[in-house]
Write a protein that holds these residues in place. Structure first.
Motif, mmCIF file in Angstrom:
data_model
loop_
_atom_site.group_PDB
_atom_site.id
_atom_site.type_symbol
_atom_site.label_atom_id
_atom_site.label_comp_id
_atom_site.label_asym_id
_atom_site.label_seq_id
_atom_site.Cartn_x
_atom_site.Cartn_y
_atom_site.Cartn_z
ATOM 1 N N LEU A 266 24.932 47.303 -14.129
ATOM 2 C CA LEU A 266 24.110 47.857 -15.205
ATOM 3 C C LEU A 266 22.627 47.709 -14.883
ATOM 4 O O LEU A 266 21.837 48.650 -15.048
ATOM 5 C CB LEU A 266 24.446 47.159 -16.519
ATOM 6 N N ILE A 267 22.233 46.527 -14.412
ATOM 7 C CA ILE A 267 20.837 46.286 -14.037
ATOM 8 C C ILE A 267 20.402 47.265 -12.950
ATOM 9 O O ILE A 267 19.318 47.852 -13.009
ATOM 10 C CB ILE A 267 20.655 44.842 -13.523
ATOM 11 N N TYR B 93 14.217 39.433 -11.442
ATOM 12 C CA TYR B 93 15.478 38.900 -10.949
ATOM 13 C C TYR B 93 15.447 37.377 -10.920
ATOM 14 O O TYR B 93 14.387 36.754 -11.077
ATOM 15 C CB TYR B 93 15.779 39.443 -9.543
ATOM 16 N N GLN B 94 16.611 36.786 -10.677
ATOM 17 C CA GLN B 94 16.704 35.334 -10.685
ATOM 18 C C GLN B 94 15.836 34.693 -9.607
ATOM 19 O O GLN B 94 15.289 33.614 -9.815
ATOM 20 C CB GLN B 94 18.163 34.908 -10.497
ATOM 21 N N VAL C 251 9.703 48.374 -20.656
ATOM 22 C CA VAL C 251 11.035 47.780 -20.746
ATOM 23 C C VAL C 251 11.115 46.673 -19.704
ATOM 24 O O VAL C 251 10.826 46.896 -18.527
ATOM 25 C CB VAL C 251 12.142 48.821 -20.494
ATOM 26 N N LEU C 252 11.491 45.488 -20.138
ATOM 27 C CA LEU C 252 11.566 44.332 -19.263
ATOM 28 C C LEU C 252 13.025 43.901 -19.144
ATOM 29 O O LEU C 252 13.653 43.547 -20.132
ATOM 30 C CB LEU C 252 10.713 43.194 -19.843
ATOM 31 N N ILE C 253 13.556 43.956 -17.922
ATOM 32 C CA ILE C 253 14.931 43.529 -17.662
ATOM 33 C C ILE C 253 14.891 42.127 -17.079
ATOM 34 O O ILE C 253 14.278 41.901 -16.033
ATOM 35 C CB ILE C 253 15.636 44.479 -16.686
ATOM 36 N N LEU C 254 15.541 41.194 -17.749
ATOM 37 C CA LEU C 254 15.559 39.800 -17.303
ATOM 38 C C LEU C 254 16.973 39.445 -16.861
ATOM 39 O O LEU C 254 17.897 39.428 -17.671
ATOM 40 C CB LEU C 254 15.093 38.877 -18.424
ATOM 41 N N ASP C 255 17.126 39.151 -15.575
ATOM 42 C CA ASP C 255 18.429 38.874 -14.993
ATOM 43 C C ASP C 255 18.722 37.380 -15.023
ATOM 44 O O ASP C 255 18.203 36.625 -14.197
ATOM 45 C CB ASP C 255 18.472 39.399 -13.559
ATOM 46 N N GLU C 256 19.509 36.943 -15.997
ATOM 47 C CA GLU C 256 19.922 35.545 -16.117
ATOM 48 C C GLU C 256 18.739 34.583 -15.967
ATOM 49 O O GLU C 256 18.770 33.675 -15.126
ATOM 50 C CB GLU C 256 20.976 35.222 -15.045
ATOM 51 N N PRO C 257 17.679 34.732 -16.751
ATOM 52 C CA PRO C 257 16.488 33.900 -16.556
ATOM 53 C C PRO C 257 16.700 32.420 -16.863
ATOM 54 O O PRO C 257 15.936 31.576 -16.392
ATOM 55 C CB PRO C 257 15.476 34.515 -17.533
ATOM 56 N N THR C 258 17.731 32.076 -17.645
ATOM 57 C CA THR C 258 17.950 30.671 -18.011
ATOM 58 C C THR C 258 19.142 30.056 -17.279
ATOM 59 O O THR C 258 19.516 28.918 -17.564
ATOM 60 C CB THR C 258 18.188 30.544 -19.531
ATOM 61 N N VAL D 234 13.185 44.613 -24.441
ATOM 62 C CA VAL D 234 13.675 43.609 -23.499
ATOM 63 C C VAL D 234 15.191 43.724 -23.364
ATOM 64 O O VAL D 234 15.909 43.796 -24.360
ATOM 65 C CB VAL D 234 13.304 42.182 -23.958
ATOM 66 N N ILE D 235 15.657 43.765 -22.118
ATOM 67 C CA ILE D 235 17.083 43.658 -21.829
ATOM 68 C C ILE D 235 17.320 42.263 -21.263
ATOM 69 O O ILE D 235 16.863 41.949 -20.153
ATOM 70 C CB ILE D 235 17.560 44.721 -20.828
ATOM 71 N N PHE D 236 17.979 41.430 -22.021
ATOM 72 C CA PHE D 236 18.209 40.038 -21.651
ATOM 73 C C PHE D 236 19.650 39.906 -21.163
ATOM 74 O O PHE D 236 20.579 39.932 -21.945
ATOM 75 C CB PHE D 236 17.929 39.156 -22.880
#
Length: 305
Positions: A68-69, A107-108, A188-195, A220-222
């Motif tokens: 999806l990302i 990305y991570q 649009v900000l895509i955050l790939d598993e930031p935590t 935001v896409i979290f």
């Protein structure tokens, strides 16, 4: 306002999302999918990302989150369905095209150079210059001041912009990457598993800045596998399972318990509990109660509008 429950793949239920207030979606997927030869990695996925909203996409390993990302960020092209930006169909061929339309991905690995100073990483690949060719040179003072100002606007205060970014905590590095994306015009900000690799405290720092990005009007896409983190900041939740959308619901239509059950695969856990009940020495009565996710989702709307 009323809604109709729809049966999804694997016996799960999809609740029609309540229409989001405000402007229309910046990014929208309609029945999108991606196949790699005979392998169908994603199928029939619909997703809408609105300005000033956090859309959480949850799923276990292999659920289709990475695919999806890659579609939204322009790394891969969808092979079915539609991908729209500002209501118009698009088909990005490179991540640069997505970035030019305001879609930025963190990305991570963060794409940072640990031994370089903070300000240099902030402008990595897009450095400010002054003077004319052939004597054009880096405008170091301007980059330091700009990076410091933008980080402070996000609530990040660093004593020394010259310190290597590798000396910052994981949460601080994530926040620098978020501030960088905002500065360079992300809508649009895509955050790939930031935590994913952070402790409790640092995860809280990142969640705070996700909320700050939302408050600045970004969509935001979290991407996460942690329903607790998602529920803290999310406005809309989509759960992927084996490449299909198992659940999509706005915050007021799903509880944290329901979200956790869908994320954990409640139907499979219920079946496992039944199988364990046949094993001697296992007391299933002591195991947590697992909800049957094949039951219809309760309609939480009151009245009709």
């Amino acid at each position: 306002m009323t809604s109709t429950d729809k049966s999804a793949a694997h016996g799960a239920v999809i609740a029609d999302p309540v229409p989001e207030p405000g402007d229309g979606p910046i990014v929208e997927l309609r029945g999108a999918g991606k196949s790699y030869g005979n392998i169908r990695a994603l199928h029939g996925v619909s997703l809408a990302v609105h300005p000033g909203r956090v859309t959480c996409v949850l799923g276990d390993n292999g659920a289709g989150k990475s695919t999806l990302i890659k579609i939204v960020s322009g790394l891969h092209q969808h092979t079915e369905g539609e991908f729209l930006v500002d209501g118009r169909p698009v088909r990005f061929t490179t991540p640069r095209e997505a970035l030019d339309r305001g879609i930025a991905t963190v990305y991570q690995d963060l794409a940072t150079v640990p031994l370089m100073p903070v300000w240099r990483n902030f402008f990595l690949g897009s450095e400010m210059t002054r003077g004319r060719w052939p004597v054009r040179r880096l405008d170091i003072d301007a980059m330091k001041k700009t990076a410091d100002r933008e980080l402070r606007n996000m609530g990040i205060v660093l004593d020394d912009m010259e310190q290597p970014i590798g000396t910052l905590s994981g949460g601080q590095r994530q926040c620098v990457a978020i501030a960088r994306a905002v500065y360079f015009g992300a809508r649009v900000l895509i955050l790939d598993e930031p935590t994913a690799a952070l402790g409790v405290k640092q995860s809280g720092v990142v969640l705070k800045y996700i909320a700050a990005a939302r408050d600045r009007g970004l969509g935001v896409i979290f991407i996460t596998h942690n329903p607790h983190h998602a529920y803290m900041v999310g406005d809309h939740f989509s759960v992927l399972r084996l490449g299909t959308m198992e659940l999509t619901a706005s915050r007021d239509r799903v509880s944290l318990e329901e979200l956790t059950n869908h994320m954990a695969g409640g139907a499979e856990l219920a079946a496992l509990k039944h199988e364990l009940s046949q094993v001697r020495g296992v007391d299933v009565d002591e195991l947590p109660e697992v909800k049957d996710l094949t039951a219809p989702v309760a309609n939480t709307d009151e009245g009709t509008s």
